[in-house]
Motif scaffolding. Structure first.
Motif, PDB file in Angstrom:
ATOM      1  N   SER A 101       0.836  -1.205   0.000  1.00 46.63           N
ATOM      2  CA  SER A 101       0.000   0.000   0.000  1.00 46.63           C
ATOM      3  C   SER A 101       0.870   1.254   0.000  1.00 46.63           C
ATOM      4  O   SER A 101       0.579   2.232  -0.704  1.00 46.63           O
ATOM      5  N   LYS A 102       1.952   1.229   0.785  1.00 50.12           N
ATOM      6  CA  LYS A 102       2.874   2.374   0.807  1.00 50.12           C
ATOM      7  C   LYS A 102       3.545   2.553  -0.551  1.00 50.12           C
ATOM      8  O   LYS A 102       3.721   3.667  -1.032  1.00 50.12           O
ATOM      9  N   TYR A 103       3.924   1.445  -1.174  1.00 49.91           N
ATOM     10  CA  TYR A 103       4.521   1.482  -2.510  1.00 49.91           C
ATOM     11  C   TYR A 103       3.533   2.079  -3.519  1.00 49.91           C
ATOM     12  O   TYR A 103       3.898   2.938  -4.333  1.00 49.91           O
ATOM     13  N   PRO A 124      -4.250  -3.400  -1.932  1.00 49.29           N
ATOM     14  CA  PRO A 124      -3.897  -4.700  -1.342  1.00 49.29           C
ATOM     15  C   PRO A 124      -4.910  -5.103  -0.283  1.00 49.29           C
ATOM     16  O   PRO A 124      -5.473  -4.264   0.419  1.00 49.29           O
ATOM     17  N   THR A 125      -5.139  -6.416  -0.189  1.00 44.84           N
ATOM     18  CA  THR A 125      -6.056  -6.935   0.820  1.00 44.84           C
ATOM     19  C   THR A 125      -5.307  -7.896   1.732  1.00 44.84           C
ATOM     20  O   THR A 125      -4.173  -8.288   1.450  1.00 44.84           O
ATOM     21  N   VAL A 141       0.358 -10.626  -3.101  1.00 43.79           N
ATOM     22  CA  VAL A 141      -0.328  -9.381  -2.782  1.00 43.79           C
ATOM     23  C   VAL A 141      -0.545  -8.666  -4.119  1.00 43.79           C
ATOM     24  O   VAL A 141       0.415  -8.423  -4.861  1.00 43.79           O
ATOM     25  N   THR A 142      -1.790  -8.339  -4.422  1.00 39.31           N
ATOM     26  CA  THR A 142      -2.137  -7.801  -5.741  1.00 39.31           C
ATOM     27  C   THR A 142      -2.610  -6.361  -5.644  1.00 39.31           C
ATOM     28  O   THR A 142      -3.389  -6.006  -4.761  1.00 39.31           O
ATOM     29  N   ILE A 143      -2.133  -5.546  -6.581  1.00 39.04           N
ATOM     30  CA  ILE A 143      -2.652  -4.192  -6.765  1.00 39.04           C
ATOM     31  C   ILE A 143      -2.953  -4.003  -8.243  1.00 39.04           C
ATOM     32  O   ILE A 143      -2.372  -4.672  -9.102  1.00 39.04           O
ATOM     33  N   GLU A 144      -3.881  -3.090  -8.535  1.00 33.94           N
ATOM     34  CA  GLU A 144      -4.234  -2.782  -9.924  1.00 33.94           C
ATOM     35  C   GLU A 144      -4.405  -1.282 -10.068  1.00 33.94           C
ATOM     36  O   GLU A 144      -4.935  -0.620  -9.168  1.00 33.94           O
ATOM     37  N   TRP A 164       2.724  -9.369  -6.148  1.00 35.37           N
ATOM     38  CA  TRP A 164       3.973  -9.421  -5.392  1.00 35.37           C
ATOM     39  C   TRP A 164       4.009 -10.649  -4.488  1.00 35.37           C
ATOM     40  O   TRP A 164       3.043 -10.922  -3.771  1.00 35.37           O
ATOM     41  N   ALA A 165       5.118 -11.385  -4.515  1.00 33.69           N
ATOM     42  CA  ALA A 165       5.278 -12.553  -3.647  1.00 33.69           C
ATOM     43  C   ALA A 165       6.713 -12.630  -3.150  1.00 33.69           C
ATOM     44  O   ALA A 165       7.652 -12.215  -3.839  1.00 33.69           O
TER      45      ALA A 165
END
Length: 201
Positions: A101-103, A124-125, A141-144, A164-165
């Motif tokens: 989330s910070k990224y 991210p969740t 961890v997924t972001i879109e 991200w893993a």
């Protein structure tokens, strides 16, 4: 539903990349695997840990820009599937929803400074929510988000998904991107390739 509170308007965003010195190279090549009487093409990625995945017709292994490995679609411009590998030290605090989330916030802030368009779609969740895909046996961890890019004089909305893993001291970023209106179809193809990835050493 898109998260409008993270929308920044402007020119055109460029893909985020960690410093090239931190990226671990992967040598990509097409190999064949014999399954009973049939030889099936596979992609092998040779690095500190070799990885293998399915090969889909229509894709080309392309010279990476800021990735360890890049696939592009021959017939569909701006459709990309990439893997970037770097040491865990590149992500202080590790791959967690909070850190990603910070990224993402840093990407957003960078876009507004450069007056570029950046629209967050998925934050991210936590670990208890369903994942959109898995790769290398990990739940990432997924972001879109959506950026804009000028292609042949036309402004296109590009949908980007980052997964991200962190595995055994190494961080993996699986990135899928395509024009927004065609992303869902491309994602279904890319998801198959992602789920086929496994370590071979």
């Amino acid at each position: 539903m898109y998260l409008r509170h993270f929308v920044f308007l402007a020119a055109f965003a460029t893909p985020f990349a960690l410093p090239a010195a931190q990226i671990s190279p992967l040598q990509a090549k097409i190999v064949t695997e014999k399954l009973e009487t049939i030889e099936m093409p596979r992609i092998r990625l040779e690095g500190e840990r070799d990885i293998q995945l399915d090969y889909y017709d229509g894709f080309s292994i392309t010279k990476p820009k800021n990735e360890s490995f890049l696939l592009t679609h021959r017939y569909l411009p701006n459709h990309e599937f990439s893997l970037t590998v770097f040491p865990d030290s590149a992500i202080p605090g590790g791959v967690t929803p909070g850190n990603i989330s910070k990224y993402l916030r840093k990407l957003s802030e960078g876009a507004i400074r450069r007056q570029e368009f950046f629209e967050v779609v998925t934050l991210p969740t936590d670990d208890n929510t369903p994942t959109k895909l898995r790769f290398l046996g990990a739940k990432p961890v997924t972001i879109e988000y959506i950026i804009k890019r000028e292609v042949d004089g036309e402004t296109m909305r590009i949908f980007v998904q980052e997964n991200w893993a962190q595995l055994d001291g190494t961080t993996y970023l699986l990135r899928i991107e395509a024009p927004e209106e065609r992303f869902e179809n491309f994602f279904n193809m890319a998801k198959g390739m992602a789920s086929s990835m496994y370590f071979i050493n």
